[in-house]
Write a protein that holds these residues in place. Structure first.
Motif, short mmCIF file in Angstrom:
data_model
loop_
_atom_site.label_atom_id
_atom_site.label_comp_id
_atom_site.label_asym_id
_atom_site.label_seq_id
_atom_site.Cartn_x
_atom_site.Cartn_y
_atom_site.Cartn_z
N GLU A 145 -108.76 -53.87 -11.05
CA GLU A 145 -109.82 -53.89 -12.00
C GLU A 145 -110.04 -52.15 -11.98
N SER A 146 -110.03 -51.76 -10.69
CA SER A 146 -110.49 -50.49 -10.45
C SER A 146 -109.48 -49.90 -9.03
N LEU A 147 -108.81 -48.70 -9.09
CA LEU A 147 -107.95 -48.43 -7.93
C LEU A 147 -107.83 -47.15 -7.97
N ASN A 148 -108.07 -46.34 -6.95
CA ASN A 148 -107.70 -45.09 -6.71
C ASN A 148 -106.99 -44.78 -5.24
N LEU A 149 -105.87 -44.19 -5.65
CA LEU A 149 -104.88 -43.93 -4.35
C LEU A 149 -104.52 -42.28 -4.46
N GLN A 150 -104.64 -42.02 -3.08
CA GLN A 150 -103.95 -40.94 -2.88
C GLN A 150 -102.55 -40.97 -2.32
N PHE A 151 -101.55 -40.25 -2.53
CA PHE A 151 -100.36 -40.49 -1.96
C PHE A 151 -100.06 -39.43 -0.90
N ASP A 152 -99.06 -39.72 0.28
CA ASP A 152 -98.57 -38.75 1.11
C ASP A 152 -97.35 -38.14 0.31
#
Ligand SMILES: Nc1ncnc2c1ncn2[C@@H]1O[C@H](COP(=O)(O)OP(=O)(O)OP(=O)(O)O)[C@@H](O)[C@H]1O
Ligand SMILES: [Mg+2]
Length: 367
Positions: free
Chosen positions: A15-22
């Motif tokens: 529904e809602s997702l926030n990802l920061q990647f290495d």
């Protein structure tokens, strides 16, 4: 190039997702059907506008929702770009780069390059030619703008030609249209054949070396472009096959029937290879693809590894993991054991469960 972050709205089970990647290795683990592949799919869509599994836009939008949104931040040559993709149920998708809407998907070309590696890829050698063509097309459409354009034209004309072949039985007067379509089919088809030939030759050169290492020097790999018809003879052969095409009501000559051959020590492993041999060769094919991309774009692509490690034996796993240690990689798997066993350095671990992602080390996912 690096994918810095990605946010999703109404994409599949998110529904809602926030990802920061290495910028190195990112592992997504969790049980089946939790949404691991969906994350890789969303990333792939942001770079290519298409799903790696050939899903339609409407299928990627969460059930009962009208629109999905994928927003990624990409770092390329030290500059951050923002890519927005809006998937809409009954309309074409909306794409914007750095906030500016673009009209054609082709304009997204070159901003980010993904290499997707899924368990199905391990079957590429034993499966039918259509999957090997899909492999070529997926790569070349990202690498070569001309190819992307010519292929889409070719497919359009091919569709029209096949439709006409069916219609001619009761509309014989339209035969003149067939001449026009043939001319166009040859024009686009010849360019496709030329680009594919070059691509397979280049890949072959890289794959020989990689496969030599992967097989401990025991196997000599040779990749070949098995074209249905050569660039020079396409026009003649198409004309010659016309009567047959009219009878069969389909186009029997052209690059839509191409294939790639894999010879190991002179033996065609599509037919005669052992399963292990076919899988190892599929792995060297993917690694060669990474090399080819690096060479062509003078940068490293982002690697998306969907559940392939569990499909490989220990030594192949090690080889792959060593190979990718300086490429940004998003990996999915069901358990973490295999990495711990391999003492493989994992930079960020995410646990995926029911459309939620939590970071187990490093920074928080939600920033
Ligand atoms: N359009 C959609 N809307 C909502 N949920 C969806 C949609 N499409 C797929 N899903 C859900 O997403 C889940 C599957 O996600 P995904 O394929 O990413 O799983 P996975 O974690 O990779 O599983 P596996 O380990 O089996 O490969 C399923 O529960 C499925 O019902
Ligand atoms: Mg999966």
């Amino acid at each position: 190039m690096i994918i810095k972050s990605m946010s999703l709205q109404n994409f599949r089970n998110y529904e809602s997702l926030n990802l920061q990647f290495d910028e190195n290795t990112n592992i997504f683990y969790g049980d089946n059907a939790q949404g691991k592949t969906n994350i890789l799919e969303a990333a792939y869509v942001s770079g290519t506008t298409k799903s790696h599994r050939g899903a339609k836009d409407r299928e990627m939008i969460s059930f009962d929702k009208e629109e999905a949104h994928i927003c990624t931040r990409i770092e390329k040559n030290g500059i951050i770009h923002k890519i927005d993709i809006h998937l809409r149920k009954n309309k074409t998708k909306g794409i914007a780069i750095d906030g500016i809407p673009i009209k054609k998907a082709g304009e997204l070309f070159g901003i980010i390059y993904f290499v997707f590696f899924s368990p199905e890829d391990l079957g590429i050698i034993k499966n039918g030619p259509s999957e090997r063509r899909r492999f070529i097309d997926m790569e070349l459409c990202q690498l070569d703008r001309v190819y992307l354009h010519q292929l889409s034209n070719y497919n359009k004309i091919l569709l029209q030609r096949n439709r006409l072949l069916k219609d001619l039985a009761y509309r014989p007067d339209d035969k003149g249209v067939l001449d026009v379509l043939d001319l166009q089919l040859v024009k686009y088809g010849r360019q496709i054949i030329r680009i594919r030939k070059h691509f397979v030759e280049e890949l072959d050169g890289l794959m020989v070396r990689i496969h030599d290492k992967l097989s401990g020097g025991r196997e000599k790999m040779a990749l070949g472009y098995e074209y249905n018809v050569s660039e020079a003879e396409f026009e003649k052969e198409l004309a010659r096959g016309r009567e047959r095409d009219l009878k069969l009501k389909t186009t029997s000559i052209g690059p839509h029937r191409d294939d790639i051959s894999f010879l190991v020590n002179g033996i065609d492993i599509r037919k005669y290879g052992s399963q292990g041999q076919q899988r190892t060769s599929a792995l060297s094919l993917k690694l060669s693809e990474i090399e080819l991309v690096k060479k062509r774009i003078h940068d490293t692509p982002v690697l998306l590894l969907d559940d392939v490690l569990s499909e490989l034996d220990g030594s192949r796993q090690n080889y792959l993991l060593n190979y990718i240690h300086n490429i940004q990689t998003l990996i999915t798997c069901t358990g973490l054991d295999e990495f711990i066993n391999n003492r493989f350095s994992v930079d960020r671990i995410y646990r995926v469960s029911g459309g939620m992602v939590t970071v187990e080390n490093g920074q928080e996912a939600d920033e």
